[in-house]
Design an enzyme around this catalytic site. Structure first.
Site, PDB file in Angstrom:
ATOM      1  N   HIS A 140     -10.436 -60.452  -7.330  1.00  0.00           N
ATOM      2  CA  HIS A 140     -10.024 -59.080  -7.042  1.00  0.00           C
ATOM      3  C   HIS A 140     -11.180 -58.104  -7.227  1.00  0.00           C
ATOM      4  CE1 HIS A 140      -8.429 -55.145  -8.242  1.00  0.00           C
ATOM      5  NE2 HIS A 140      -7.654 -55.344  -7.195  1.00  0.00           N
ATOM      6  N   CYS A 186     -21.384 -26.464   9.447  1.00  0.00           N
ATOM      7  CA  CYS A 186     -22.167 -26.705   8.240  1.00  0.00           C
ATOM      8  C   CYS A 186     -21.299 -26.713   6.981  1.00  0.00           C
ATOM      9  CB  CYS A 186     -23.313 -25.705   8.102  1.00  0.00           C
ATOM     10  SG  CYS A 186     -22.739 -24.019   7.933  1.00  0.00           S
TER      11      CYS A 186
HETATM   12  C1  PEP Z   1     -18.735 -22.673   4.459  1.00  0.00           C
HETATM   13  O1  PEP Z   1     -18.042 -21.747   4.065  1.00  0.00           O
HETATM   14  O2  PEP Z   1     -18.282 -23.646   5.073  1.00  0.00           O
HETATM   15  C2  PEP Z   1     -20.173 -22.678   4.203  1.00  0.00           C
HETATM   16  C3  PEP Z   1     -20.940 -23.631   4.697  1.00  0.00           C
HETATM   17  O3  PEP Z   1     -20.654 -21.701   3.390  1.00  0.00           O
HETATM   18  P1  PEP Z   1     -20.531 -21.754   1.793  1.00  0.00           P
HETATM   19  O4  PEP Z   1     -20.032 -23.096   1.433  1.00  0.00           O
HETATM   20  O5  PEP Z   1     -21.880 -21.474   1.283  1.00  0.00           O
HETATM   21  O6  PEP Z   1     -19.551 -20.660   1.544  1.00  0.00           O
END
Ligand code: PEP
Ligand code: MG
Length: 877
Positions: free
Chosen positions: A455, A832
């Site tokens: 396992h 992002c």
């Molecule tokens: C987000 O809000 O997705 C972003 C990339 O900015 P932060 O995380 O810096 O607010």
């Protein structure tokens, strides 16, 4: 037409995995290939979802189909449930669409009662075997179906051994086992209040329900969340005639892989136990024999098995993981599936299969689970340090990787220590499915017992954790949380290092080094790059991160959070001066100190990316995050600013916000303090000009990104400041330089009015962290506290901050892209937020038509592969 809920193995095939589950579909496929499969039927995954829809009941329609299935199974096998001549015994096993090893329940030897056991004992001439089967069945049924804890039965076994003066289960006689079976039944009655069921059909229905129920057990729920398996899939149930591996020394059971699941090497690998039943091998209680031994013991069976392995691998064109049983020299195949493997093995197998002409490059790319790559990017032991280290013990190299941490002895401790920020190595006699969360919390797992298919080994490989199993030199004292190896004693909290690639265990901690992309890893990434459509950028704020990401294949920076550049001690002071400034002049004075620092930072980022695009986001955080809290810092600030500490305190108080996430941050800062945006623009443009001069062959084109825009007028305001400053800088430098000004889309209003914003914006980048926060109205900092309740209530299957909410947030993204491009066809779009590194979210981004995803440096290879898979799948659809 009525829904068909039950399929005989002769009716299905491998293409019916969604309906029959992986195990059922492959049992049917093997039956079709003419391989020796004990026959039976599969109750579909749709029956499971129907069971839940009906309030955890098997309805009459399904029940009737199960009855017909039993009749047909009896016809096919020539055996009958409860029959006096030829009784039928079955196994009942789960089997979901995606394999979930050890997460759900299994029952063996179903169909036994006292009468049937007597018949089997007489017919086989092996009463010990018959009574052993019966007591195992009572034990398993009670545990799985009725949830009478295993430990009561184990205590009874121990008492029996003690009273008979023996130490091993195998030393108990037929009579002893019969007595034990009766004790078990009495225990069952005491706990449940009813007699143990004798009617095989009643047993079967209860067992089927138990398997359906196990789809919803806590460990299955955790496993599904970790592996992106939807709850709605349900599990199928396979009812299969038993083949007995515990009939004596000419019987046995085992597990084998057509290639080494740890390294990928092309060689048959496996283990078996003589005179044992299915679960004995995987449970890791007895250390099994290597498969090669079977050649010596039963050469004809071995030859037949090797032949079947090659038929299966050629048929599925992938490494197979098979379970088999030998009943008195007759071989039976109980399962085949594409085997789970470590990341290095996955890469090697994919490349080898391409070289062997079995698959093409695209299939090879599709074969690798991107989440698995993570383990390859983790640090490895420093080879020089390793050469000098002397192993104190050696076990089986069950799952590669370098683990180094403090010893803990229980899964609960592993979890608790990890929560306190400790690195731990979990040392256990053997692991069981209940340990899964503890295993996840550990850097690595060491077990005293168990083989390569135990396992611990299977689960560790699945989750990419280092595991060394079967370290028999360890003398374990779990009760006192210590163990010894030879004369050395190891206690809870001592440091230990384990090498999952060699099986070596070392005392203390061994230094590690960063991994590189080379060899087969490089080859697969090369193919991924060839077939993907989206670019992959990185979120990086420091030159070190940027460089690392570029080495890992990042094609640009998609997000540089400039506020992160001020965390260091020597920088935060200037930043604080800026925050507490009362007047524009004071603020500009502080900004003048910051400007050269930022300029230098940006230069280094451009250098690290060697001319690839770099998106720099202007200041975003709520300012109070940076204000001093220590009195000494406040005094220092007061003296620099020629203010009283009281004045500084009132400025700090004035900065307080009740809801900082929705407060004075993002573009709002550029509006209240345009001088900050001016300073940042100067720094970006000056850095770009300097780097362009040094590297005339690079095309450095700055991308300036404005955060948290919700209204196009906000963006226009910020952009005006940026453009005026940038143009002046470029004019003063007497150079030609293009630059772009874009915005993040992270407030729902920005998505809804994207056609207004896109008239002025050169690009959009989706900040899905904030967009998720604002769309759901969940605070991204606090949601974790209540999400567990959402999982339990089946409201959410995943954390929407980790896996993109495609229906809601995704719809806003889709709308923003369409609206934006309708007014600005050259608008480029990326993502992002954290989702930019999550494979299933990346697939969705590809469907939306994003130009790039941006993720943290260590996720870059994962994103490259996931983007390629998305593109290949889209092409195939
Ligand atoms: C987000 O809000 O997705 C972003 C990339 O900015 P932060 O995380 O810096 O607010
Ligand atoms: Mg944000």
């Amino acid at each position: 037409m009525a829904t068909k809920y039950v399929y005989m193995f002769t009716e299905g095939n491998a293409g019916m995995r969604n309906l029959l589950g992986g195990k059922g579909a492959n049992l049917a496929e093997m039956t079709g290939l003419g391989l020796p499969v004990p026959q039976g039927f599969t109750i579909t995954t749709e029956a499971c979802t129907q069971y839940y829809e009906d309030g955890r009941q098997i309805n009459d329609e399904i029940m009737e189909q199960i009855r017909v299935g039993i009749d047909r199974m009896e016809e096919i096998t020539g055996k009958k449930f409860g029959d006096k001549e030829n009784p039928l015994l079955v196994s009942v096993r789960s089997g979901a669409r995606a394999s979930m090893p050890g997460m759900m329940d299994t029952i063996l030897n179903l169909g036994l009662n006292e009468e049937v056991t007597e018949i089997l004992a007489a017919k086989s001439g092996n009463p010990r075997w018959a009574w052993d089967c019966y007591r195992r069945f009572i034990q398993m049924f009670s545990d799985v179906v009725m949830e009478v804890g295993k430990k009561y039965f184990e205590e009874l076994i121990d008492q029996m051994k003690h009273s008979k003066g023996v130490t091993m289960d195998t030393e108990l006689t037929a009579e002893n086992l019969k007595e034990l079976a009766n004790q078990f039944k009495a225990e069952y009655k005491a706990k449940i209040g009813e007699d143990f069921p004798d009617d095989p059909k009643v047993q079967l229905v209860e067992a089927i329900k138990a398997v359906f129920r196990s789809w919803d057990n806590p460990r299955a729920n955790v496993y599904r969340r970790d592996n992106d398996i939807p709850y709605s899939w349900g599990t199928a149930v396979n009812v299969q005639m038993m083949a007995f591996g515990n009939m004596g020394e000419t019987s046995g059971t085992g597990v084998a892989f057509t290639r080494d699941p740890a390294t990928g090497e092309k060689k048959l690998m496996g283990e078996f136990l003589l005179n044992a039943q299915g679960e004995d091998v995987v449970a890791g209680v007895r250390t099994p024999n290597p498969i090669a031994k079977l050649e010596e013991m039963m050469p004809e069976v071995y030859e037949q098995f090797v032949n079947i392995c090659s038929i299966l691998e050629n048929h599925y064109r992938d490494m197979q993981d098979m379970e088999f049983t030998i009943e008195d020299r007759h071989l039976y195949m109980l399962q085949t599936r594409n085997g789970k493997r470590t990341a290095p093995a996955a890469l090697k197998i994919a490349c080898d299969l391409v070289d062997e002409g079995m698959i093409d490059e695209k299939q090879a790319v599709l074969m690798i689970d991107p989440r698995n790559l993570d383990t390859l990017l983790h640090p490895q032991f420093d080879s020089n340090a390793l050469k000098r280290a002397i192993p104190v013990a050696k076990g089986l190299p069950a799952s590669p990787g370098a683990a180094c941490g403090q010893i803990v002895f229980t899964a609960e401790d592993a979890k608790a220590w990890k929560a306190r920020g400790k690195k731990v190595v979990l040392v256990r006699l053997e692991t069981s499915p209940e340990d899964i969360e503890g295993m996840k919390s550990a850097q690595g797992i060491i077990t005293v017992r168990g083989g390569m298919t135990s396992h611990a080994a299977v689960v560790a490989r699945g989750m990419g954790a280092c595991c060394v199993s079967g370290v028999s030199e360890i003398q374990m004292d779990e009760a006192n949380k210590k163990f010894t190896v030879g004369y050395r004693e190891f206690k809870e909290g001592d440091w230990i290092s384990a090498d999952g690639s060699t099986g070596n265990i070392y005392m203390g901690s061994i230094p590690t080094v960063d991994a590189t992309i080379a060899g087969e890893f490089g080859r697969i990434m090369g193919w991924a790059d060839k077939y993907r459509r989206m670019k992959v950028r990185t979120n990086a704020d420091t030159p070190t991160d940027a460089k690392r990401a570029h080495e890992l294949g990042a094609e640009g920076i998609g997000l540089c959070r400039t506020e992160h550049m001020f965390f260091e001690k020597d920088r935060i002071e200037a930043f604080r001066e800026m925050i507490v400034a009362d007047t524009v002049e004071e603020r500009e004075k502080a900004l003048d100190k910051i400007l050269p620092v930022q300029e230098n930072d940006f230069e280094q980022l451009y250098e690290a990316l060697e001319g690839a695009p770099v998106t720099i986001r202007f200041l975003d955080p709520p300012l109070h995050e940076f204000v001093p809290t220590e009195e000494a810092d406040i005094e220092k600030l007061a003296s620099v600013q020629h203010k009283t500490t009281g004045a500084i305190h009132s400025i700090i108080d004035a900065l307080h916000e009740f809801n900082p996430m929705m407060g004075h941050r993002g573009v709002r800062l550029a509006i209240t303090y345009p001088e900050i945006a001016r300073m940042q623009t100067k720094a970006v443009i000056r850095a770009a000009i300097n780097v362009s001069k040094r590297h005339p062959d690079w095309s450095v084109k700055p991308e300036i990104m404005v955060p948290l825009v919700g209204d196009n007028k906000e963006f226009e305001f910020a952009k005006k400041t940026i453009v005026e400053t940038a143009d002046e800088e470029i004019r003063n430098a007497g150079v030609e330089m293009g630059y772009e000004v874009g915005t993040m889309i992270e407030i729902p209003r920005a998505a809804l009015t994207a056609d207004e914003i896109a008239k002025d914006a050169d690009f959009f980048c989706f900040g899905t962290n904030d967009l998720t926060q604002m769309t759901y109205g969940f605070s991204r900092d606090d949601a974790g506290k209540f999400l567990a309740a959402y999982y339990n209530a089946k409201i959410f299957e995943n954390d929407p901050f980790a896996k993109l909410d495609q229906n809601g947030v995704g719809k806003l993204m889709d709308m923003a892209i369409k609206l934006g491009k309708s007014v600005n066809p050259t608008l480029h779009c990326g993502i992002c937020g954290e989702h930019g590194g999550d494979p299933s979210s990346i697939e969705f981004c590809d469907k939306l038509g994003l130009d790039y995803v941006s993720c943290s440096p260590f996720r870059v290879p994962i994103a490259r592969l996931a983007a390629a898979q998305a593109a290949i799948k889209a092409e195939q659809e």
